[in-house]
Structure formats: C-alpha cells, structure tokens
Design a protein around this motif. Structure first.
Motif, PDB file in Angstrom:
ATOM      1  N   SER A  54       0.833  -1.200   0.000  1.00 40.14           N
ATOM      2  CA  SER A  54       0.000   0.000   0.000  1.00 40.14           C
ATOM      3  C   SER A  54       0.868   1.251   0.000  1.00 40.14           C
ATOM      4  CB  SER A  54      -0.892   0.025   1.231  1.00 40.14           C
ATOM      5  OG  SER A  54      -1.374  -1.256   1.484  1.00 40.14           O
ATOM      6  N   ILE A  55       0.637   2.089  -0.959  1.00 37.87           N
ATOM      7  CA  ILE A  55       1.397   3.334  -1.050  1.00 37.87           C
ATOM      8  C   ILE A  55       0.440   4.481  -0.715  1.00 37.87           C
ATOM      9  CG2 ILE A  55       3.031   4.608  -2.486  1.00 37.87           C
ATOM     10  CD1 ILE A  55       2.459   2.219  -4.540  1.00 37.87           C
ATOM     11  N   ILE A  56       0.985   5.511  -0.103  1.00 35.23           N
ATOM     12  CA  ILE A  56       0.164   6.689   0.173  1.00 35.23           C
ATOM     13  C   ILE A  56       0.332   7.658  -0.988  1.00 35.23           C
ATOM     14  CG2 ILE A  56      -0.303   8.554   1.806  1.00 35.23           C
ATOM     15  CD1 ILE A  56      -0.709   5.791   3.028  1.00 35.23           C
ATOM     16  N   SER A  57      -0.704   7.821  -1.798  1.00 39.66           N
ATOM     17  CA  SER A  57      -0.671   8.839  -2.844  1.00 39.66           C
ATOM     18  C   SER A  57      -2.095   9.341  -3.033  1.00 39.66           C
ATOM     19  CB  SER A  57      -0.113   8.276  -4.143  1.00 39.66           C
ATOM     20  OG  SER A  57      -1.028   7.364  -4.687  1.00 39.66           O
ATOM     21  N   THR A  58      -2.242  10.650  -2.954  1.00 39.41           N
ATOM     22  CA  THR A  58      -3.587  11.222  -2.997  1.00 39.41           C
ATOM     23  C   THR A  58      -4.169  11.135  -4.403  1.00 39.41           C
ATOM     24  OG1 THR A  58      -2.796  12.728  -1.327  1.00 39.41           O
ATOM     25  CG2 THR A  58      -4.910  13.235  -2.309  1.00 39.41           C
ATOM     26  N   PRO A  59      -5.323  10.459  -4.580  1.00 38.90           N
ATOM     27  CA  PRO A  59      -5.935  10.388  -5.905  1.00 38.90           C
ATOM     28  C   PRO A  59      -6.499  11.751  -6.325  1.00 38.90           C
ATOM     29  CG  PRO A  59      -7.357   9.384  -4.278  1.00 38.90           C
ATOM     30  CD  PRO A  59      -6.082   9.706  -3.583  1.00 38.90           C
TER      31      PRO A  59
END
Lengths: 324, 176
Positions: B55-60
């Motif tokens: 799981s990567i944190i990247s804002t959609p």
C-alpha cells in the motif's frame, strides 16, 4: 492554533526577560575564562556549530538544571521555557503546513514525537553527544579533574532508579530529582532558548530547529488507527459529493488454498481511492478503506510554506476530520 | 540531456549472479515442538525477500483540493474489476409500529427471531435492529454460557491461535 502558539511564545518571552533579572542578581553565569577550561563545553559549542555570539557561559547555563549541586550557577529553567515555545511553534506549523488535513489526535502525536522528552533525550544524548555529570566528587578529586571541566556536562540530580536490598528509605523522595530523559530535554530546550537570546534572530533559531529536530524522519502514516474505516470513507465521499465507494477485486491468488491473497481497490465511480491486500476479502476491503482514508488525510501540498516564512501563502483549509 | 543516459545496462561479473529468493522464512526453532520440521539452513549471503505490504500513500485526483496545481493532471480511467458485494438500497426509517413489533418479536420469540432474521424481514441492517430493540436477557445469558463452554474446550494451541488472530485483525485498521 498557530496564532495561539505565537502569542504564548511572545508572552513567555516577556516573562522570561523580567524574571531573568531576578535570578541574575542571586546566581551567576560562568565567565568565558572559566568556561574555556571545559573541554566538553567547547567541543559541544563547536559540534553544534553555534555562532560566536553564543557565549560559552550561556551554554553552561543551559546545561545546569535546577537540581544541580552547583547552586551558585544560574540554572536553565527560564531558557527551557523559551526554547519550548520556539520548538512547539516551529514544529506545529511545519507539520500543519506539510499535512494540512491531519486529524487533531494525529497532529498532537506527531508534534509530541518531535519534541517529547524522550525524543529530545535521544537528540541530546545520541545526536549531540551531551554527557551527564555523574561522577562523584571523590573520583573527580582523585582524577585531578579541574573544577571547570564539568561545566560542559549536564548537571542534574537523578532519581534513584533502584532500591538497595535490605535498605528502607525513610525520607520522602527528593522533589528536585528528575529522570535523565527530563533533564536532557531541559538541556536541549535551553540550548535552543539560549540560541535565540544570543542571536536575537528568529531565522537562526528556526534554521537550527529545522536542522536538528525537524530533519529527523517521522512516518506519520503509521500513526493512524481507524475504528470504522468503511463507514468513515462513505461519509467522506458523501461530504465531498463523490459517488458511493465500492470495493472491487483487482487480483487474487489461491482462493481455495489455506493462504489466499486478495488485492482490492476502493472505487468511487471510475476513480480509485485506495488499494490494499488481505488474506480474506473482508480484510482486503478494510485495509483498502484505511489506505483510501490515509490518502485523504495525508494530502501534501506541492509547495509547503509556513506562517513564519516571508512569502507565506495559506494552504488548504477544508472541512476537517470526518465525523462518523 | 536525456540521450546521455545509457539506454541499456550491462551487468559485469561482480553483479552478474541473480539474487536467490528466500523460500522459507527462518523462524524460532524449538527442539521438541519443531523436531519433525527441517530447520532451514541458509548460507550467508543476499536473498530476495520483499516486504509484504504494497500500500502506497498517494492522494488520488478526486481527493485533491481545487487550488492544487496537480488537479486534473493525473486522471486515470481504471479498469474496473468485479465487485464483491452490491450496495443495497438502505431503508433508513422504521415506523413506530414496526419498531414495537421488532421489540416484541425479539423479546418474546428470541429463538425464532434472531437479529439477522429481523434485519432481513424489515429490510434494515442488523445494526439498526440492535439500535431499536433490546435482546432477551435470558437468551443472551444462555448464549454467553454456550460460548464460554466452547471456549473452555479449547486447548492451548487453539487458544493461542485465536488470540493471534485477534492481534492480527488490529493491524487491518492501521493497514500496516
């Protein structure tokens, strides 16, 4: 919140300047001549790359706690309050500007991770290499140690960690004795307070805090724990006028084995909000929702500017945390 | 500028050997309990053992605020996979008559009218049923008793396994 911290920093600055006159008349700051004789003090000054306007005597004061046996020396309590206000202000504004959507409990935990006693203890002891003055007067005498040598060490009265077997202590614990972590935190905060007093420059103090405190790595994404992630996410989508979140399978393997893996995504219409894995569909769904919520809360603007910057541009201000 | 970067990379002898994947993770070895298992004996060296989390944190894009420079630049049309459950029409309101009927059924015939059965009957979630009515005291005590009896029959291994499962489930809510 920022303005509150700022005003409190200014208020205590005023308090400090009035109270410092009071104890200066009773207690003395070590002279440069005396301080120069302490090798650890000069070494610490060099190691921290402090400006020449930062007097060695002030640094020695920053290392003297109220419980120190050297009662004639000025202690660091006032410097510590000043340093604490600077630390709280610059660290909170940095975190708030970097992650404008952080929920309050996570924000508080993040600020504490940078400036709690335990963190400052690690900075003081392991990064700055401040030694504590814990040798006895007798061993100092036998080592023919100069009186001034211990000016460069952190002086405090430690609480006795262990009780000796068969010995009953009748007197109550000495009120002034403190835990080593608390003493180191006092020392680190005081050094920062002393830096401002010597340079009278907020910029220098800010740079020092950025270099020594904010440069430490902190993974804020590991500070989250949600109670009802799926529900919270659907409330968030409702609030942001997005389509209802739907969990969809992205890939899977070994469904009928004893170790299956499902990779699921949470979609709002055709937009993917988050993705994660799990060994059951339920687990993958919950993890993916948590990932989507973290993607929301951990939004980072492209350029981070803080209120204390000259060219400050306000960042995102939105509705705050999702109320489930 | 870009052309200066070589397009192909040649591996030299020193880096030529491929990294072996780690087939089995070495665990604590107990002489008595794990006697039938072969203790993994790995030669010292480099093994490929990637971290399990992906799981990567990247804002959609939809989560970006309107004044963000990246808004609208990275819109991806995703290939939609199958859903695992269909979002159903929720009935949010129960009439006072329905509520009193639910309460009556749940108190008087607890064996027949369980929470899930009532939920299906009145087309609401089991959670709503628990909001509007109380369980039959005698019935819930009896069920607790039955659960206790089952738990008492667990051996040490099953007890530990259940405990472990609970601990693992906590991590779901942190996605770690």
């Amino acid at each position: 919140m920022n303005s509150l911290i700022r005003t409190s920093a200014r208020k205590s600055l005023r308090q400090f300047s009035t109270s410092s006159i009071k104890f200066n008349s009773q207690q003395i700051i070590a002279s440069e001549e005396q301080a120069l004789k302490s090798a650890p003090l000069v070494a610490l000054h060099e190691r921290l790359n402090l400006p020449s306007s930062y007097k060695l005597g002030t640094l020695a004061q920053a290392l003297t706690c109220r419980s120190s046996y050297k009662q004639e020396l000025a202690h660091n309590y006032g410097l510590n309050i000043l340093g604490k206000n600077f630390l709280t202000y610059y660290v909170s504004e940095h975190i708030l500007a970097t992650y404008p959507r952080l929920p309050l409990p996570v924000l508080n935990a993040a600020v504490a991770s940078y400036i709690s006693s335990d963190s400052l203890y690690a900075v003081g002891k392991y990064a700055w290499g401040i030694e504590s003055d814990d040798t006895t007067a007798l061993s100092k005498y036998l080592n023919e140690e100069a009186k001034e040598h211990s000016l460069g060490k952190l002086r405090f009265l430690p609480i006795s960690q262990t009780d000796e077997a068969g010995v009953t202590k009748l007197s109550s614990r000495d009120r002034k004795s403190i835990h080593p972590a608390a003493a180191y935190a006092l020392g680190v905060r005081s050094i920062i307070g002393g830096l401002y007093l010597s340079t009278k420059s907020e910029e220098v103090t800010k740079k020092f805090i950025q270099d020594h405190i904010l440069s430490r790595k902190l993974d804020i994404s590991k500070m989250f724990e949600f109670e009802q992630p799926t529900r919270e996410l659907s409330r968030l989508c409702e609030r942001q006028n997005l389509e209802k979140p739907v969990a969809r399978l992205i890939s899977e393997t070994g469904r009928k084995s004893d170790k299956p893996i499902f990779v699921m995504g949470i979609f709002s219409g055709e937009n993917k909000l988050g993705e994660s894995y799990g060994s059951s569909i339920r687990e993958a769904k919950i993890r993916a929702s948590v990932n989507a919520l973290k993607n929301w809360y951990l939004y980072k603007p492209t350029t981070v500017s803080v209120p204390s910057d000259k060219d400050y541009k306000p960042s995102v201000v939105d509705h705050g945390i999702v109320i489930v | 500028m870009l052309r200066l970067i070589p397009q192909t990379f040649t591996r030299h002898h020193s880096t030529n050997t491929t990294v072996k994947p780690l087939k089995r993770v070495p665990s604590l070895f107990n002489k008595i309990n794990s006697a039938s298992n072969v203790k993994p004996n790995y030669q010292p060296g480099l093994y490929h053992h990637p971290a399990p989390s992906a799981s990567i944190i990247s804002t959609p894009d939809v989560f970006l605020p309107q004044n963000d420079q990246r808004k609208g630049l990275n819109v991806k049309k995703e290939v939609l996979g199958p859903t695992v459950s269909q979002p159903r029409e929720k009935k949010l309101n129960l009439t006072p008559e329905e509520v009193s009927q639910i309460q009556k059924l749940r108190l008087e015939q607890p064996e027949l009218w369980t929470r899930s059965k009532l939920a299906a009957e009145f087309n609401v979630s089991p959670f709503t049923i628990s909001l509007v009515s109380n369980p039959n005291k005698q019935r819930s005590e009896e069920m607790q008793q039955r659960l206790q009896t089952i738990k008492e029959s667990w051996g040490r291994q099953r007890y530990l396994a259940r405990l472990d499962r609970k601990k693992r489930a906590v991590n779901w809510y942190r996605d770690e």
